[in-house]
Design a protein around this motif. Structure first.
Motif, PDB file in Angstrom:
ATOM      1  N   TRP A 158       0.903  -1.086   0.225  1.00  0.00           N
ATOM      2  CA  TRP A 158      -0.130  -0.116   0.052  1.00  0.00           C
ATOM      3  C   TRP A 158       0.660   1.387   0.319  1.00  0.00           C
ATOM      4  O   TRP A 158       0.385   2.085  -0.348  1.00  0.00           O
ATOM      5  N   CYS A 159       2.325   1.434   0.765  1.00  0.00           N
ATOM      6  CA  CYS A 159       2.849   2.420   0.586  1.00  0.00           C
ATOM      7  C   CYS A 159       3.594   2.158  -0.567  1.00  0.00           C
ATOM      8  O   CYS A 159       3.539   3.504  -1.644  1.00  0.00           O
ATOM      9  N   ALA A 160       3.854   1.810  -1.445  1.00  0.00           N
ATOM     10  CA  ALA A 160       4.367   2.039  -2.731  1.00  0.00           C
ATOM     11  C   ALA A 160       3.286   2.021  -3.557  1.00  0.00           C
ATOM     12  O   ALA A 160       3.514   3.562  -4.832  1.00  0.00           O
ATOM     13  N   SER A 161       2.314   1.812  -3.529  1.00  0.00           N
ATOM     14  CA  SER A 161       0.886   2.633  -4.302  1.00  0.00           C
ATOM     15  C   SER A 161       0.684   3.771  -4.163  1.00  0.00           C
ATOM     16  O   SER A 161       0.811   4.909  -4.723  1.00  0.00           O
ATOM     17  N   VAL A 162       0.331   4.326  -2.448  1.00  0.00           N
ATOM     18  CA  VAL A 162       0.089   5.630  -2.159  1.00  0.00           C
ATOM     19  C   VAL A 162       1.044   7.010  -3.031  1.00  0.00           C
ATOM     20  O   VAL A 162       0.708   7.772  -3.350  1.00  0.00           O
ATOM     21  N   ALA A 163       2.677   6.330  -2.600  1.00  0.00           N
ATOM     22  CA  ALA A 163       4.227   7.225  -3.290  1.00  0.00           C
ATOM     23  C   ALA A 163       2.906   7.691  -4.887  1.00  0.00           C
ATOM     24  O   ALA A 163       3.375   8.012  -5.124  1.00  0.00           O
ATOM     25  N   ALA A 164       2.841   5.781  -5.538  1.00  0.00           N
ATOM     26  CA  ALA A 164       2.962   6.331  -6.795  1.00  0.00           C
ATOM     27  C   ALA A 164       1.748   7.507  -7.202  1.00  0.00           C
ATOM     28  O   ALA A 164       1.747   8.108  -7.869  1.00  0.00           O
ATOM     29  N   LEU A 165       0.746   7.412  -6.357  1.00  0.00           N
ATOM     30  CA  LEU A 165      -0.052   8.520  -6.062  1.00  0.00           C
ATOM     31  C   LEU A 165       0.316  10.195  -6.483  1.00  0.00           C
ATOM     32  O   LEU A 165      -0.618  10.418  -6.632  1.00  0.00           O
ATOM     33  N   ALA A 166       0.384   9.290  -4.900  1.00  0.00           N
ATOM     34  CA  ALA A 166       1.428  11.071  -4.880  1.00  0.00           C
ATOM     35  C   ALA A 166       2.049  12.159  -5.585  1.00  0.00           C
ATOM     36  O   ALA A 166       2.192  13.083  -6.312  1.00  0.00           O
ATOM     37  N   LEU A 167       2.332  10.950  -6.923  1.00  0.00           N
ATOM     38  CA  LEU A 167       3.911  11.496  -7.406  1.00  0.00           C
ATOM     39  C   LEU A 167       3.057  11.984  -8.792  1.00  0.00           C
ATOM     40  O   LEU A 167       2.951  13.194  -9.036  1.00  0.00           O
ATOM     41  N   VAL A 168       2.161  11.159  -9.207  1.00  0.00           N
ATOM     42  CA  VAL A 168       1.483  11.315 -10.504  1.00  0.00           C
ATOM     43  C   VAL A 168       0.056  12.709  -9.907  1.00  0.00           C
ATOM     44  O   VAL A 168       0.135  13.414 -10.644  1.00  0.00           O
ATOM     45  N   ALA A 169      -0.250  12.674  -8.765  1.00  0.00           N
ATOM     46  CA  ALA A 169      -1.339  13.961  -8.233  1.00  0.00           C
ATOM     47  C   ALA A 169      -0.536  15.513  -8.041  1.00  0.00           C
ATOM     48  O   ALA A 169      -0.580  16.114  -8.520  1.00  0.00           O
ATOM     49  N   ALA A 170       1.590  15.030  -7.772  1.00  0.00           N
ATOM     50  CA  ALA A 170       1.738  16.383  -7.863  1.00  0.00           C
ATOM     51  C   ALA A 170       2.241  16.901  -9.215  1.00  0.00           C
ATOM     52  O   ALA A 170       2.304  17.756  -9.657  1.00  0.00           O
ATOM     53  N   THR A 171       2.357  15.853 -10.144  1.00  0.00           N
ATOM     54  CA  THR A 171       2.577  15.995 -11.521  1.00  0.00           C
ATOM     55  C   THR A 171       1.423  16.932 -12.406  1.00  0.00           C
ATOM     56  O   THR A 171       1.382  17.674 -13.178  1.00  0.00           O
ATOM     57  N   GLY A 172      -0.113  16.015 -11.878  1.00  0.00           N
ATOM     58  CA  GLY A 172      -1.331  16.397 -12.998  1.00  0.00           C
ATOM     59  C   GLY A 172      -1.505  17.983 -11.856  1.00  0.00           C
ATOM     60  O   GLY A 172      -1.182  18.828 -12.789  1.00  0.00           O
ATOM     61  N   THR A 173      -1.627  18.531 -11.137  1.00  0.00           N
ATOM     62  CA  THR A 173      -1.381  19.508 -10.254  1.00  0.00           C
ATOM     63  C   THR A 173      -0.658  20.793 -10.748  1.00  0.00           C
ATOM     64  O   THR A 173      -0.863  21.845 -11.151  1.00  0.00           O
ATOM     65  N   GLY A 174       1.026  20.293 -10.752  1.00  0.00           N
ATOM     66  CA  GLY A 174       1.027  21.268 -10.531  1.00  0.00           C
ATOM     67  C   GLY A 174       1.627  21.433 -12.517  1.00  0.00           C
ATOM     68  O   GLY A 174       1.719  23.189 -13.002  1.00  0.00           O
ATOM     69  N   LEU A 175       1.268  20.743 -13.328  1.00  0.00           N
ATOM     70  CA  LEU A 175       0.913  20.887 -14.888  1.00  0.00           C
ATOM     71  C   LEU A 175       0.043  22.408 -15.353  1.00  0.00           C
ATOM     72  O   LEU A 175      -0.444  23.051 -15.672  1.00  0.00           O
ATOM     73  N   VAL A 176      -1.273  22.275 -14.269  1.00  0.00           N
ATOM     74  CA  VAL A 176      -2.232  22.322 -14.576  1.00  0.00           C
ATOM     75  C   VAL A 176      -2.357  23.687 -13.361  1.00  0.00           C
ATOM     76  O   VAL A 176      -2.519  25.428 -14.155  1.00  0.00           O
ATOM     77  N   VAL A 177      -1.443  24.209 -12.176  1.00  0.00           N
ATOM     78  CA  VAL A 177      -1.097  25.927 -12.335  1.00  0.00           C
ATOM     79  C   VAL A 177      -0.365  26.488 -12.509  1.00  0.00           C
ATOM     80  O   VAL A 177      -0.579  27.500 -12.591  1.00  0.00           O
ATOM     81  N   ARG A 178       0.341  25.439 -13.409  1.00  0.00           N
ATOM     82  CA  ARG A 178       1.852  26.106 -13.904  1.00  0.00           C
ATOM     83  C   ARG A 178       1.206  27.107 -15.850  1.00  0.00           C
ATOM     84  O   ARG A 178       1.943  27.564 -16.042  1.00  0.00           O
TER      85      ARG A 178
END
Length: 230
Positions: A158-178
């Motif tokens: 679960w920790c590996a999955s949550v880490a992957a989801l966090a990285l994807v969410a950060a990527t998408g948020t950064g793309l939208v904010v920028r």
């Protein structure tokens, strides 16, 4: 005499077709709203204008988060996970599936960008779907799939999955904010990436299933005969 206990019901896993079905429906919804200029597209663009940086900060947290979707950042993460997975027995199918999924990202995203030709928040064209988001989904999700498979504890997986989801969410948020992409571009790419990851995981499970069947059918070696009795 001990009372006979009630037979424990087997744990039912969600059907394997649920993830690809949801991914296809989600992508179809976003593409349809974009094509017909529906209300979801209007809400998408207003949401982007509300949260987009008015003064771009090229070295801020949003820029760093958006860079997580760069091929120079995401691909080495997947490559390291693939090398570690190859050290484990019978991981070749999973590694091949993740490699094929990553190779399919430009093959799917490129034609779709040309087909929809959506203008970007800051100008230009060809922004639907987001290639950076799809790259992040396949790279970080594939790394979690490869590294989480040999872990025996469910919490570690679960920790590996949550880490992957966090990285994807950060990527998408950064793309939208920028202002590099609209939110629907990110959502559609998450659907595409999820579909590719499902195909990679399915190929690994199918290969493992065939391997177990072949092991069961393999004849067992007979014990060596002992010395003759005198």
């Amino acid at each position: 005499m001990p009372r006979p206990g009630r037979a424990q019901e087997p744990v039912r896993r969600p059907p394997t077709f649920l993830l690809p079905l949801l991914s296809v429906l989600l992508f179809a919804l976003t593409a349809w709203q974009l094509a017909v200029d529906g209300p979801l597209r209007t809400f998408d663009e207003s949401l982007s204008r509300q949260y987009r940086q008015q003064v771009p900060v090229t070295d801020g947290p949003a820029e760093l988060a958006a860079d997580l979707g760069n091929i120079e950042v995401a691909l080495p993460v997947l490559a390291v996970a693939m090398c570690l997975a190859l050290l484990r027995r019978r991981a070749g199918a999973a590694v091949a599936g993740c490699a094929l999924a990553m190779a399919c990202v430009p093959l799917l995203v490129g034609p779709l960008k040309l087909l929809f030709d959506r203008p970007g928040p800051l100008g230009g064209s060809g922004f639907f779907p987001s290639g950076h988001t799809a790259t992040a989904v396949v790279a970080y999700g594939g790394a979690a799939l490869l590294l989480g498979a040999p872990l025996r504890r469910r919490g570690a997986r679960w920790c590996a999955s949550v880490a992957a989801l966090a990285l994807v969410a950060a990527t998408g948020t950064g793309l939208v904010v920028r202002g590099y992409h609209w939110p629907l571009d990110v959502v559609a790419s998450c659907a595409l990436g999820g579909l590719l990851l499902w195909a990679a995981a399915l190929s690994d499970r199918w290969t493992a299933h065939l391997s177990r069947r072949s092991d069961r059918r393999r004849p067992r070696a007979l014990p060596a005969p002992g010395p003759p009795d005198r």
